[in-house]
Design a protein around this motif. Structure first.
Motif, PDB file in Angstrom:
ATOM      1  N   ASP A   7      25.926  52.529  61.366  1.00 34.09           N
ATOM      2  CA  ASP A   7      25.315  53.149  60.200  1.00 34.09           C
ATOM      3  C   ASP A   7      23.986  53.722  60.735  1.00 34.09           C
ATOM      4  OD1 ASP A   7      24.394  53.469  57.439  1.00 34.09           O
ATOM      5  OD2 ASP A   7      23.151  51.704  57.832  1.00 34.09           O
ATOM      6  N   ASP A   9      20.709  54.594  58.549  1.00 35.96           N
ATOM      7  CA  ASP A   9      19.490  54.106  57.878  1.00 35.96           C
ATOM      8  C   ASP A   9      19.391  52.586  57.877  1.00 35.96           C
ATOM      9  OD1 ASP A   9      18.339  56.651  56.866  1.00 35.96           O
ATOM     10  OD2 ASP A   9      20.286  56.764  55.867  1.00 35.96           O
ATOM     11  N   ASP A  10      18.286  52.093  58.347  1.00 41.97           N
ATOM     12  CA  ASP A  10      18.034  50.647  58.444  1.00 41.97           C
ATOM     13  C   ASP A  10      18.988  49.945  59.405  1.00 41.97           C
ATOM     14  OD1 ASP A  10      15.749  50.383  56.865  1.00 41.97           O
ATOM     15  OD2 ASP A  10      16.944  50.526  55.039  1.00 41.97           O
ATOM     16  N   THR A  11      19.633  50.749  60.263  1.00 37.39           N
ATOM     17  CA  THR A  11      20.489  50.165  61.301  1.00 37.39           C
ATOM     18  C   THR A  11      20.018  50.701  62.655  1.00 37.39           C
ATOM     19  OG1 THR A  11      22.371  49.904  59.830  1.00 37.39           O
ATOM     20  CG2 THR A  11      22.850  50.021  62.191  1.00 37.39           C
ATOM     21  N   ASP A 182      23.584  47.557  57.753  1.00 36.03           N
ATOM     22  CA  ASP A 182      22.643  46.688  57.029  1.00 36.03           C
ATOM     23  C   ASP A 182      23.081  46.403  55.593  1.00 36.03           C
ATOM     24  OD1 ASP A 182      21.934  49.558  56.479  1.00 36.03           O
ATOM     25  OD2 ASP A 182      20.644  48.554  55.033  1.00 36.03           O
ATOM     26  N   ASP A 187      28.695  48.732  54.124  1.00 33.41           N
ATOM     27  CA  ASP A 187      29.101  48.768  55.538  1.00 33.41           C
ATOM     28  C   ASP A 187      30.070  47.644  55.905  1.00 33.41           C
ATOM     29  OD1 ASP A 187      27.243  50.903  56.081  1.00 33.41           O
ATOM     30  OD2 ASP A 187      25.635  49.409  56.161  1.00 33.41           O
TER      31      ASP A 187
HETATM   32 MG   LIG Z   1      22.005  51.573  56.019  1.00 35.88          MG
END
Ligand SMILES: [Mg+2]
Length: 234
Positions: A7, A9-11, A182, A187
């Motif tokens: 992923d 974003d934030d990963t 995340d 996910d």
């Molecule tokens: Mg994400």
């Protein structure tokens, strides 16, 4: 052979810090409960995702609305325009987004391994997500044909058809694939339902609402440690 699917974003990079920082800049206050801010903002992010993916609403407009809703629920003092201003500030911060050195090292390692194929599965508006691919320099490690943006295909996470598309692209079977993400509901659920392995980055210490992922980490440092050490089967 195995495939590792990230992923964005934030990963691959941490987006949460930028979201809170943009709000603090516009409101001129310090957000005390960072966890609560992100929790509310992300709950609001699940609303209207389909309209965002179809391009009906822009990322900027939806972020402005998410900010105002978050300000309202947290009881922060704000004016109606502040959400939009925070969305502007967030976009500005995003133009300086970067991958950590540890993440770059992990990707270097995977990209040079002939037995590993890399892919990306990211949710959002096409233009916005492809901009991130460019800004983060992800072309260095990921073949563009192995990047799926949900806004381009008209299917939302966690639909298993997205996983089937990746299996076909990489020519791998479900048990050869790993999802790194995340968001448990988006996910990890999709990966587990597709018979994939998974690594869940659970920064907010949330309970999993279904089957457990193969690996759970709570920080970026732990994630890169797992990736650098090698996933099971390395
Ligand atoms: Mg994400």
């Amino acid at each position: 052979m195995r495939g590792i699917v990230f992923d964005i974003d934030d990963t691959l990079y941490c987006r949460q810090d930028m979201l809170v920082k943009a709000a603090e800049t516009v409101l001129g206050v310090k957000v005390d409960d960072w966890h609560e801010f992100i929790t509310i903002f992300y709950e609001k992010s699940d609303i209207n995702m389909a309209a965002l993916e179809s391009g009906e609403i822009s990322t900027h407009d939806i972020n402005g609305w998410r900010y105002n809703e978050t300000f309202r629920l947290l009881g922060l003092p704000f004016k109606p325009d502040d959400g939009g201003l925070a969305a502007d500030a967030y976009l500005e911060l995003q133009s300086h987004m970067f991958l950590s050195e540890d993440m770059k090292n992990a990707l270097d390692r995977f990209a040079s391994d002939p037995d590993t194929k890399l892919a990306i599965l990211t949710a959002g508006e096409s233009k916005h997500q492809w901009n991130k691919v460019v800004m983060l320099g992800l072309d260095k490690w990921f073949d563009r044909s192995n990047v799926i943006v949900t806004g381009d295909v008209g299917i939302s996470k966690p639909d298993v058809r997205l996983c089937r598309m990746i299996e076909e692209k990489l020519n791998l079977t479900p048990d050869e694939l790993w999802m790194i993400g995340d968001n448990y509901d988006k996910d990890i659920t999709g990966a587990i339902d597709s018979g994939w392995h998974s690594v869940w980055i659970n920064r907010r210490g949330l309970p999993s609402r279904g089957k457990a992922p193969d690996i759970e980490v709570s920080t970026d440092a732990e994630l890169t440690e797992v990736l650098l050490k090698g996933l099971p089967g390395d």
